[in-house]
Write a protein that holds these residues in place. Structure first.
Motif, PDB file in Angstrom:
ATOM      1  N   ALA A 171       0.835  -1.212   0.000  1.00 36.67           N
ATOM      2  CA  ALA A 171       0.000   0.000   0.000  1.00 36.67           C
ATOM      3  C   ALA A 171       0.867   1.258   0.000  1.00 36.67           C
ATOM      4  CB  ALA A 171      -0.933  -0.009   1.210  1.00 36.67           C
ATOM      5  N   THR A 172       1.935   1.224   0.800  1.00 36.52           N
ATOM      6  CA  THR A 172       2.859   2.367   0.830  1.00 36.52           C
ATOM      7  C   THR A 172       3.500   2.552  -0.541  1.00 36.52           C
ATOM      8  OG1 THR A 172       3.334   1.984   3.160  1.00 36.52           O
ATOM      9  CG2 THR A 172       4.932   3.303   1.926  1.00 36.52           C
ATOM     10  N   ALA A 173       3.915   1.440  -1.129  1.00 35.81           N
ATOM     11  CA  ALA A 173       4.556   1.503  -2.437  1.00 35.81           C
ATOM     12  C   ALA A 173       3.612   2.049  -3.502  1.00 35.81           C
ATOM     13  CB  ALA A 173       5.060   0.119  -2.840  1.00 35.81           C
ATOM     14  N   MET A 174       2.400   1.561  -3.547  1.00 41.14           N
ATOM     15  CA  MET A 174       1.452   2.012  -4.572  1.00 41.14           C
ATOM     16  C   MET A 174       1.142   3.491  -4.427  1.00 41.14           C
ATOM     17  SD  MET A 174       0.944  -0.323  -6.751  1.00 41.14           S
ATOM     18  CE  MET A 174      -0.426   0.442  -7.632  1.00 41.14           C
ATOM     19  N   ALA A 175       1.044   3.964  -3.191  1.00 42.14           N
ATOM     20  CA  ALA A 175       0.812   5.399  -2.983  1.00 42.14           C
ATOM     21  C   ALA A 175       1.997   6.210  -3.516  1.00 42.14           C
ATOM     22  CB  ALA A 175       0.592   5.677  -1.503  1.00 42.14           C
ATOM     23  N   ALA A 176       3.205   5.718  -3.252  1.00 42.54           N
ATOM     24  CA  ALA A 176       4.400   6.405  -3.747  1.00 42.54           C
ATOM     25  C   ALA A 176       4.446   6.392  -5.268  1.00 42.54           C
ATOM     26  CB  ALA A 176       5.654   5.752  -3.174  1.00 42.54           C
ATOM     27  N   TYR A 177       4.116   5.255  -5.870  1.00 44.51           N
ATOM     28  CA  TYR A 177       4.219   5.137  -7.321  1.00 44.51           C
ATOM     29  C   TYR A 177       3.155   5.979  -8.021  1.00 44.51           C
ATOM     30  CZ  TYR A 177       7.149   1.225  -5.872  1.00 44.51           C
ATOM     31  OH  TYR A 177       8.107   0.451  -5.267  1.00 44.51           O
ATOM     32  N   ARG A 178       2.005   6.113  -7.401  1.00 46.50           N
ATOM     33  CA  ARG A 178       0.991   7.000  -7.993  1.00 46.50           C
ATOM     34  C   ARG A 178       1.473   8.451  -7.960  1.00 46.50           C
ATOM     35  NH1 ARG A 178      -2.621   3.443  -4.965  1.00 46.50           N
ATOM     36  NH2 ARG A 178      -3.584   1.985  -6.435  1.00 46.50           N
ATOM     37  N   ARG A 179       2.220   8.805  -6.927  1.00 46.94           N
ATOM     38  CA  ARG A 179       2.796  10.155  -6.889  1.00 46.94           C
ATOM     39  C   ARG A 179       3.858  10.300  -7.976  1.00 46.94           C
ATOM     40  NH1 ARG A 179       2.539   9.215  -1.236  1.00 46.94           N
ATOM     41  NH2 ARG A 179       4.778   8.729  -1.139  1.00 46.94           N
ATOM     42  N   PHE A 180       4.672   9.269  -8.184  1.00 49.64           N
ATOM     43  CA  PHE A 180       5.645   9.320  -9.279  1.00 49.64           C
ATOM     44  C   PHE A 180       4.933   9.628 -10.592  1.00 49.64           C
ATOM     45  CE2 PHE A 180       8.893   5.979  -7.478  1.00 49.64           C
ATOM     46  CZ  PHE A 180       9.071   6.764  -6.355  1.00 49.64           C
ATOM     47  N   ALA A 181       3.882   8.868 -10.853  1.00 53.61           N
ATOM     48  CA  ALA A 181       3.158   9.024 -12.114  1.00 53.61           C
ATOM     49  C   ALA A 181       2.563  10.424 -12.236  1.00 53.61           C
ATOM     50  CB  ALA A 181       2.061   7.960 -12.225  1.00 53.61           C
ATOM     51  N   ALA A 182       1.974  10.908 -11.142  1.00 54.73           N
ATOM     52  CA  ALA A 182       1.361  12.237 -11.168  1.00 54.73           C
ATOM     53  C   ALA A 182       2.394  13.337 -11.411  1.00 54.73           C
ATOM     54  CB  ALA A 182       0.620  12.489  -9.853  1.00 54.73           C
ATOM     55  N   GLN A 183       3.628  13.108 -10.961  1.00 61.05           N
ATOM     56  CA  GLN A 183       4.681  14.105 -11.106  1.00 61.05           C
ATOM     57  C   GLN A 183       5.558  13.874 -12.336  1.00 61.05           C
ATOM     58  OE1 GLN A 183       5.379  13.772  -6.512  1.00 61.05           O
ATOM     59  NE2 GLN A 183       6.409  15.651  -7.136  1.00 61.05           N
ATOM     60  N   GLY A 184       5.147  12.924 -13.175  1.00 61.45           N
ATOM     61  CA  GLY A 184       5.827  12.728 -14.451  1.00 61.45           C
ATOM     62  C   GLY A 184       7.186  12.074 -14.374  1.00 61.45           C
ATOM     63  N   VAL A 185       7.401  11.244 -13.355  1.00 62.73           N
ATOM     64  CA  VAL A 185       8.693  10.594 -13.176  1.00 62.73           C
ATOM     65  C   VAL A 185       8.655   9.194 -13.784  1.00 62.73           C
ATOM     66  CG1 VAL A 185      10.350   9.720 -11.482  1.00 62.73           C
ATOM     67  CG2 VAL A 185       9.201  11.907 -11.112  1.00 62.73           C
ATOM     68  N   SER A 186       9.700   8.851 -14.522  1.00 64.82           N
ATOM     69  CA  SER A 186       9.837   7.529 -15.115  1.00 64.82           C
ATOM     70  C   SER A 186      10.820   6.687 -14.302  1.00 64.82           C
ATOM     71  CB  SER A 186      10.346   7.639 -16.556  1.00 64.82           C
ATOM     72  OG  SER A 186       9.457   8.405 -17.348  1.00 64.82           O
ATOM     73  N   VAL A 187      10.792   5.380 -14.528  1.00 61.74           N
ATOM     74  CA  VAL A 187      11.741   4.468 -13.889  1.00 61.74           C
ATOM     75  C   VAL A 187      12.412   3.628 -14.971  1.00 61.74           C
ATOM     76  CG1 VAL A 187      12.030   2.494 -12.346  1.00 61.74           C
ATOM     77  CG2 VAL A 187      10.478   4.359 -11.709  1.00 61.74           C
ATOM     78  N   THR A 188      13.736   3.605 -14.945  1.00 59.32           N
ATOM     79  CA  THR A 188      14.521   2.749 -15.829  1.00 59.32           C
ATOM     80  C   THR A 188      15.068   1.604 -14.975  1.00 59.32           C
ATOM     81  OG1 THR A 188      15.148   4.732 -17.072  1.00 59.32           O
ATOM     82  CG2 THR A 188      16.380   2.700 -17.538  1.00 59.32           C
ATOM     83  N   PRO A 189      14.463   0.413 -15.031  1.00 58.89           N
ATOM     84  CA  PRO A 189      14.782  -0.632 -14.052  1.00 58.89           C
ATOM     85  C   PRO A 189      16.194  -1.198 -14.123  1.00 58.89           C
ATOM     86  CG  PRO A 189      12.605  -0.988 -14.987  1.00 58.89           C
ATOM     87  CD  PRO A 189      13.261   0.074 -15.811  1.00 58.89           C
ATOM     88  N   THR A 190      16.788  -1.311 -15.330  1.00 60.93           N
ATOM     89  CA  THR A 190      18.063  -2.019 -15.516  1.00 60.93           C
ATOM     90  C   THR A 190      18.044  -3.341 -14.740  1.00 60.93           C
ATOM     91  OG1 THR A 190      19.291  -0.919 -13.706  1.00 60.93           O
ATOM     92  CG2 THR A 190      19.305   0.158 -15.860  1.00 60.93           C
ATOM     93  N   LEU A 191      16.969  -4.082 -14.894  1.00 65.89           N
ATOM     94  CA  LEU A 191      16.731  -5.257 -14.060  1.00 65.89           C
ATOM     95  C   LEU A 191      17.666  -6.408 -14.406  1.00 65.89           C
ATOM     96  CD1 LEU A 191      14.999  -6.468 -11.830  1.00 65.89           C
ATOM     97  CD2 LEU A 191      13.285  -7.045 -13.548  1.00 65.89           C
ATOM     98  N   ASN A 192      17.926  -6.586 -15.699  1.00 65.99           N
ATOM     99  CA  ASN A 192      18.766  -7.721 -16.084  1.00 65.99           C
ATOM    100  C   ASN A 192      20.194  -7.569 -15.579  1.00 65.99           C
ATOM    101  OD1 ASN A 192      19.161 -10.245 -17.597  1.00 65.99           O
ATOM    102  ND2 ASN A 192      20.487  -8.992 -18.884  1.00 65.99           N
ATOM    103  N   GLY A 193      20.726  -6.341 -15.602  1.00 62.89           N
ATOM    104  CA  GLY A 193      22.069  -6.125 -15.076  1.00 62.89           C
ATOM    105  C   GLY A 193      22.156  -6.490 -13.601  1.00 62.89           C
ATOM    106  N   SER A 194      21.125  -6.114 -12.844  1.00 59.50           N
ATOM    107  CA  SER A 194      21.096  -6.460 -11.418  1.00 59.50           C
ATOM    108  C   SER A 194      20.963  -7.965 -11.220  1.00 59.50           C
ATOM    109  CB  SER A 194      19.938  -5.740 -10.731  1.00 59.50           C
ATOM    110  OG  SER A 194      20.081  -4.336 -10.826  1.00 59.50           O
ATOM    111  N   ARG A 195      20.172  -8.606 -12.078  1.00 63.72           N
ATOM    112  CA  ARG A 195      19.994 -10.062 -11.980  1.00 63.72           C
ATOM    113  C   ARG A 195      21.316 -10.794 -12.239  1.00 63.72           C
ATOM    114  NH1 ARG A 195      20.006 -14.166 -15.056  1.00 63.72           N
ATOM    115  NH2 ARG A 195      20.345 -12.847 -16.884  1.00 63.72           N
TER     116      ARG A 195
END
Length: 484
Positions: free
Chosen positions: A277-301
């Motif tokens: 719930a905390t995360a979803m509230a934060a992510y909705r704020r990201f979206a509202a403020q126009g912030v993107s996320v570049t995961p670079t997930l495979n490098g971390s994996r």
């Protein structure tokens, strides 16, 4: 003028003016292809696409377009699928001046993998990369469109080389002036090795005021929301976004800033405090403020599972020069020093962090595909790695359509360029990839490349294979020289 007078005469006589049947001339026509409408997540079969120079000039039903256009080159699209060019929005070049040629040899690998634009997120060769950007743009150097941050902004005596060191607000102002006015960078990268948290926030605020997009690594002494409020445009690496889901993130940041806890304890508490719930509230704020996320997930994996996965026989190694391969040792040696508990912890961490990917999508946060490929980042191969990245996106919960958006539209959207990139229609850039399978059914189809069209020039499978062979031959020659 004669045509206008003739048309006027026909109007006076009550007749329709004659319609010229002469077809228009173009450079390339792709016939009977299925266009992948990435935004609408649907295939559109039976289409023709016409290219003139580096522009798409016509798109429509094949028969109609074929009557209206003639082209110097026809590309057979029967049974194939056309997508916009792929974008890798997080790559690196570096390792020192003696690695310049090995880094330059990586550029064709991107094109051979369907990547028509890359975003360099700074290394230790910033001036060299700025030069490559110009050379590619004016045709002196072959490679994908290259966008770069130039030198990253850091604190005094940072871990990372090739930085602009700042210790005061005046230093930040001077750094931003250099990047904007002299280097004319495409965005600004700010990292947290030694940069004071207050200067990190100041740099974000000033860059935004100057109209510069920003990305970076967020200091542990700050909350993610503080960086978002200060104006960060893109959060690089998924673990920072994960931290925003901790219930007591602000308390943890304050304790770290005051020296009451170290980084390991801060990370432990952030993991323990994660709450959906905390995360979803934060992510909705990201979206509202126009912030993107570049995961670079495979490098971390890759790094998380260095204890398990044997990369000695990776096909990608044949395309990486010996000096660049040597830079991989840093992360490999660090991973090898971990005990069983630490290894288990990093396995758990990467799996936990990956769970937020569909949460970000659900909240409406733009997810940008970027690999972190380049020097230092072990076994994360330039060009090839983007297909691994978006494949992992689907494995962790995104749809193939969402993954495809992350690699074709999210990058242009971040730069504000969706009027030019990310779709197949008249007026868009002639950066395209022709696939033999439908990526909406299986994201692995992005690897099934028939041709790549870069700035209007068609590179068929034979040409792409020649690019790969050329880089492999260079690496073989460098390897042989090392042996001698």
């Amino acid at each position: 003028m004669k045509r206008l007078l003739a048309a006027f005469a026909f109007v006076l006589l009550g007749a329709s003016p004659p319609i010229s049947a002469a077809p228009q001339q173009a450079d390339v026509i792709i016939r009977q292809v299925t266009i992948v409408d990435v935004e609408g997540a649907r295939p559109v079969p039976g289409q023709a696409v016409v290219l003139r120079g580096d522009d798409i000039v016509a798109v429509g039903a094949d028969a109609a377009i074929a009557r209206q256009w003639r082209a110097k080159r026809r590309v057979a699209g029967e049974g194939k699928f056309l997508i916009p060019g792929l974008w890798d929005m997080h790559v690196h070049f570096g390792g020192g001046p003696e690695l310049i040629e090995e880094n330059r040899a990586l550029l064709p690998l991107y094109v051979a993998n369907g990547i028509t634009t890359i975003r360099d997120a700074s290394g230790d060769l910033p001036d060299q990369v700025l030069g490559w950007r110009s050379e590619i743009a004016d045709g002196r150097l072959f490679g994908p469109r290259l966008l770069t941050s130039g030198a990253k902004i850091e604190g005094i005596k940072p871990l990372w080389k090739g930085t602009i060191e700042v210790g005061s607000t005046a230093d930040v102002d001077a750094a931003l002036a250099r990047l904007k006015d002299r280097d004319k960078v495409d965005f600004v990268k700010i990292t947290d090795s030694t940069l004071k948290p207050e200067l990190f926030l100041y740099a974000l605020t000033r860059a935004k005021a100057l109209g510069l997009r920003t990305s970076g690594h967020i200091p542990m002494a700050l909350t993610v929301q503080q960086a978002v409020d200060a104006g960060i445009s893109s959060i690089e690496h998924l673990d920072y976004a994960y931290n925003a889901g901790a219930r007591d993130e602000a308390v943890i940041a304050a304790d770290f800033a005051a020296g009451r806890i170290d980084r390991a304890e801060a990370n432990r508490r952030l993991d323990a405090g994660f709450d959906r719930a905390t995360a979803m509230a934060a992510y909705r704020r990201f979206a509202a403020q126009g912030v993107s996320v570049t995961p670079t997930l495979n490098g971390s994996r890759i790094i998380a599972y260095l204890d398990r996965d044997d990369h000695k026989k990776d096909a990608g190694l044949a395309y990486i020069g010996p000096k660049l391969r040597k830079t991989y040792d840093w992360r490999v040696e660090r991973a090898a020093k971990a005990d069983a508990a630490a290894i288990a912890a990093r396995h758990e961490q990467i799996e936990a962090v990956a769970t937020i990917l569909p949460m970000l999508a659900e909240a409406g946060v733009p997810i940008i595909a970027g690999t972190d490929a380049g020097f230092l980042n072990s076994f994360n191969y330039p060009g090839f790695g983007l297909h691994d990245e978006i494949g992992l996106f689907v494995e962790k919960g995104l749809t193939p359509a969402q993954a495809l958006v992350s690699a074709t539209r999210a990058g242009p959207a971040w730069f504000g360029w969706l009027d030019r990139y990310g779709a197949i229609k008249p007026g868009m850039a002639a950066d395209l990839v022709l696939l033999t399978r439908n990526p909406l059914d299986d994201i692995a189809a992005t690897r099934a490349i028939d041709s790549v069209i870069l700035r209007g020039a068609v590179h068929d499978r034979a040409a792409l294979d020649a690019m790969l062979a050329d880089t492999k031959a260079k690496v073989a020659a460098w390897d042989a020289a090392v042996v001698r």
